[in-house]
Design an enzyme around this catalytic site. Sequence first.
Site, PDB file in Angstrom:
ATOM      1  N   GLY A  10       0.918  -1.177  -0.052  1.00 20.55           N
ATOM      2  CA  GLY A  10      -0.056  -0.128  -0.088  1.00 20.55           C
ATOM      3  C   GLY A  10       0.824   1.077   0.007  1.00 20.55           C
ATOM      4  O   GLY A  10       2.151   1.341   0.301  1.00 20.55           O
ATOM      5  N   LEU A  12       1.164   3.864   2.107  1.00 27.58           N
ATOM      6  CA  LEU A  12       1.735   4.203   3.328  1.00 27.58           C
ATOM      7  C   LEU A  12       2.849   3.043   3.662  1.00 27.58           C
ATOM      8  O   LEU A  12       3.938   3.310   4.115  1.00 27.58           O
ATOM      9  CB  LEU A  12       0.602   4.301   4.512  1.00 27.58           C
ATOM     10  CG  LEU A  12       1.233   4.497   5.945  1.00 27.58           C
ATOM     11  CD1 LEU A  12       2.118   5.940   6.004  1.00 27.58           C
ATOM     12  CD2 LEU A  12       0.331   4.596   7.026  1.00 27.58           C
ATOM     13  N   TYR A 124     -17.313   2.265   6.397  1.00 29.90           N
ATOM     14  CA  TYR A 124     -15.984   2.221   6.589  1.00 29.90           C
ATOM     15  C   TYR A 124     -15.640   2.945   7.668  1.00 29.90           C
ATOM     16  O   TYR A 124     -14.789   2.377   8.518  1.00 29.90           O
ATOM     17  CB  TYR A 124     -15.489   3.091   5.352  1.00 29.90           C
ATOM     18  CG  TYR A 124     -14.063   3.433   5.333  1.00 29.90           C
ATOM     19  CD1 TYR A 124     -12.937   2.383   5.220  1.00 29.90           C
ATOM     20  CD2 TYR A 124     -13.472   4.563   5.777  1.00 29.90           C
ATOM     21  CE1 TYR A 124     -11.791   2.651   5.320  1.00 29.90           C
ATOM     22  CE2 TYR A 124     -12.081   4.860   5.939  1.00 29.90           C
ATOM     23  CZ  TYR A 124     -11.226   3.926   5.746  1.00 29.90           C
ATOM     24  OH  TYR A 124     -10.085   4.053   5.930  1.00 29.90           O
TER      25      TYR A 124
HETATM   26  N1  LIG Z   1      -6.191   6.501   1.727  1.00 30.51           N
HETATM   27  C1  LIG Z   1      -6.514   7.422   2.646  1.00 30.51           C
HETATM   28  O1  LIG Z   1      -7.015   8.472   2.289  1.00 30.51           O
HETATM   29  C2  LIG Z   1      -6.423   7.115   4.359  1.00 30.51           C
HETATM   30  C3  LIG Z   1      -7.194   8.030   5.225  1.00 30.51           C
HETATM   31  C4  LIG Z   1      -7.204   8.017   6.637  1.00 30.51           C
HETATM   32  C5  LIG Z   1      -6.674   6.806   7.115  1.00 30.51           C
HETATM   33  N2  LIG Z   1      -6.223   5.669   6.259  1.00 30.51           N
HETATM   34  C6  LIG Z   1      -5.588   4.473   6.684  1.00 30.51           C
HETATM   35  O2  LIG Z   1      -4.245   4.593   6.450  1.00 30.51           O
HETATM   36  C7  LIG Z   1      -3.774   3.087   6.375  1.00 30.51           C
HETATM   37  C8  LIG Z   1      -2.996   3.089   5.285  1.00 30.51           C
HETATM   38  O3  LIG Z   1      -3.894   3.279   3.945  1.00 30.51           O
HETATM   39  P1  LIG Z   1      -3.283   3.533   2.407  1.00 30.51           P
HETATM   40  O4  LIG Z   1      -3.913   4.477   1.725  1.00 30.51           O
HETATM   41  O5  LIG Z   1      -1.760   3.209   2.576  1.00 30.51           O
HETATM   42  O6  LIG Z   1      -3.921   2.129   2.127  1.00 30.51           O
HETATM   43  P2  LIG Z   1      -3.622   1.324   0.581  1.00 30.51           P
HETATM   44  O7  LIG Z   1      -2.538   1.719  -0.302  1.00 30.51           O
HETATM   45  O8  LIG Z   1      -4.965   1.146   0.059  1.00 30.51           O
HETATM   46  O9  LIG Z   1      -2.915  -0.098   1.180  1.00 30.51           O
HETATM   47  C9  LIG Z   1      -3.868  -1.032   1.759  1.00 30.51           C
HETATM   48  C10 LIG Z   1      -3.098  -2.339   1.669  1.00 30.51           C
HETATM   49  O10 LIG Z   1      -3.776  -3.202   2.365  1.00 30.51           O
HETATM   50  C11 LIG Z   1      -3.809  -4.389   1.924  1.00 30.51           C
HETATM   51  N3  LIG Z   1      -4.971  -5.318   2.185  1.00 30.51           N
HETATM   52  C12 LIG Z   1      -5.980  -5.306   1.961  1.00 30.51           C
HETATM   53  N4  LIG Z   1      -7.023  -6.195   2.667  1.00 30.51           N
HETATM   54  C13 LIG Z   1      -6.077  -6.854   3.256  1.00 30.51           C
HETATM   55  C14 LIG Z   1      -6.083  -8.177   4.126  1.00 30.51           C
HETATM   56  N5  LIG Z   1      -7.092  -8.851   4.090  1.00 30.51           N
HETATM   57  N6  LIG Z   1      -4.878  -8.443   4.424  1.00 30.51           N
HETATM   58  C15 LIG Z   1      -3.589  -8.024   4.287  1.00 30.51           C
HETATM   59  N7  LIG Z   1      -3.573  -6.988   3.366  1.00 30.51           N
HETATM   60  C16 LIG Z   1      -4.592  -6.349   3.190  1.00 30.51           C
HETATM   61  C17 LIG Z   1      -4.007  -4.075   0.393  1.00 30.51           C
HETATM   62  O11 LIG Z   1      -3.659  -5.073  -0.473  1.00 30.51           O
HETATM   63  P3  LIG Z   1      -4.566  -5.198  -1.999  1.00 30.51           P
HETATM   64  O12 LIG Z   1      -3.928  -4.149  -2.712  1.00 30.51           O
HETATM   65  O13 LIG Z   1      -3.975  -6.508  -2.508  1.00 30.51           O
HETATM   66  O14 LIG Z   1      -5.828  -5.233  -1.687  1.00 30.51           O
HETATM   67  C18 LIG Z   1      -3.115  -2.629   0.418  1.00 30.51           C
HETATM   68  O15 LIG Z   1      -1.799  -3.283  -0.206  1.00 30.51           O
HETATM   69  C19 LIG Z   1      -5.138   2.419   6.484  1.00 30.51           C
HETATM   70  O16 LIG Z   1      -5.293   1.744   7.574  1.00 30.51           O
HETATM   71  C20 LIG Z   1      -6.109   3.048   6.181  1.00 30.51           C
HETATM   72  O17 LIG Z   1      -7.407   2.978   6.505  1.00 30.51           O
HETATM   73  C21 LIG Z   1      -6.036   5.910   4.826  1.00 30.51           C
END
Ligand SMILES: NC(=O)c1ccc[n+]([C@@H]2O[C@H](COP(=O)([O-])OP(=O)(O)OC[C@H]3O[C@@H](n4cnc5c(N)ncnc54)[C@H](OP(=O)(O)O)[C@@H]3O)[C@@H](O)[C@H]2O)c1
Length: 289
Positions: A10, A12, A124
């Site tokens: 992902g 982050l 969510y």
């Molecule tokens: N993005 C935002 O704007 C945002 C805002 C506030 C908070 N957050 C939080 O910040 C954190 C990082 O977010 P991010 O934007 O870096 O997320 P991201 O880029 O969407 O990455 C999430 C990763 O989690 C993996 N994943 C999904 N389901 C999984 C499972 N069952 N077991 C193991 N891995 C799994 C995904 O793999 P696949 O690609 O294979 O599905 C992806 O690589 C998360 O907790 C998110 O909720 C994000």
Amino acid sequence: MKYALLGAAGQLGRDLQSRLQGEVVAWTREQADLTRPVELRAALEALRPDRVVNCAAYNFVDKAESDPTAAFAVNAWGVRDLALICRDLGCVLVHFSSDYVFGLDENHRVPWTESNAPGPVSVYGLSKLAGEYLVRSTCPRHFVVRTCGLYGVWGSGGKGGNFVETMLRLARQGKPLRVVADQTCTPTYTVDLAAATASLTMTDRYGLYHVTNSDSCSWYEFAQAIFEKAGVKADLAPISSWEFGAAARRPAYSVLSTAAYHALGLPPLRPWRDALTAYLDERGRKNPI
Ligand SMILES: NC(=O)c1ccc[n+]([C@@H]2O[C@H](COP(=O)([O-])OP(=O)(O)OC[C@H]3O[C@@H](n4cnc5c(N)ncnc54)[C@H](OP(=O)(O)O)[C@@H]3O)[C@@H](O)[C@H]2O)c1
């Protein structure tokens, strides 16, 4: 210090890997799936990390409305299993949550603190809030880091990019862009969050923290800044959340107060405008036109 990092593919997860100080064993979903607790426990028992950093999440905010089971399977029940394993192994769990745990109190218009009562307005947000509580109630040594509007050069894998890239792509295609102007938050650069997380988790000041870039804006203002800084002409106009009509409701105001993080003596993250400039520089270096 030995780290296990989940969600390594992902945006982050990728930026955090190189910033944690120590040995980092980084696992993608294929290598460590939150919905497969037996395998997850075996992998962590074999590795015996000091700290587990969970960057994995189900992040499809709109899709979660029609598939709450999928969102809860990862963000709540998978996180609960991870917290149980970390408790049993006696390791520290670092977990990320979201500004979307807020929104129910529509009159709230000052930055939310960690002691304000959450109230999500989407499936969510509810699944992320459940995950937070399950970490906090299960694994005594934890950091739960709430953040907001993430963008990084790797893009959110599942969502296929990030807001900045989506804006630039659509503008270059000459498409009219209608961006919501009634949701205020703080877009946050994953590089800055990764550096801040690395510093925060080197302390033993466990607990719940808000960590974002500074200042705030609407998504419309963010889009304006993207085009201004990138020197791209766009047919951009503001629209309301109601007109946009997304499946999931978003908070009208979800700016997070980062005072508790600063109180640890850690430096404030730069303003979102400066972070956006840094992001555009970084993407320019990676993909020179
Ligand atoms: N993005 C935002 O704007 C945002 C805002 C506030 C908070 N957050 C939080 O910040 C954190 C990082 O977010 P991010 O934007 O870096 O997320 P991201 O880029 O969407 O990455 C999430 C990763 O989690 C993996 N994943 C999904 N389901 C999984 C499972 N069952 N077991 C193991 N891995 C799994 C995904 O793999 P696949 O690609 O294979 O599905 C992806 O690589 C998360 O907790 C998110 O909720 C994000």
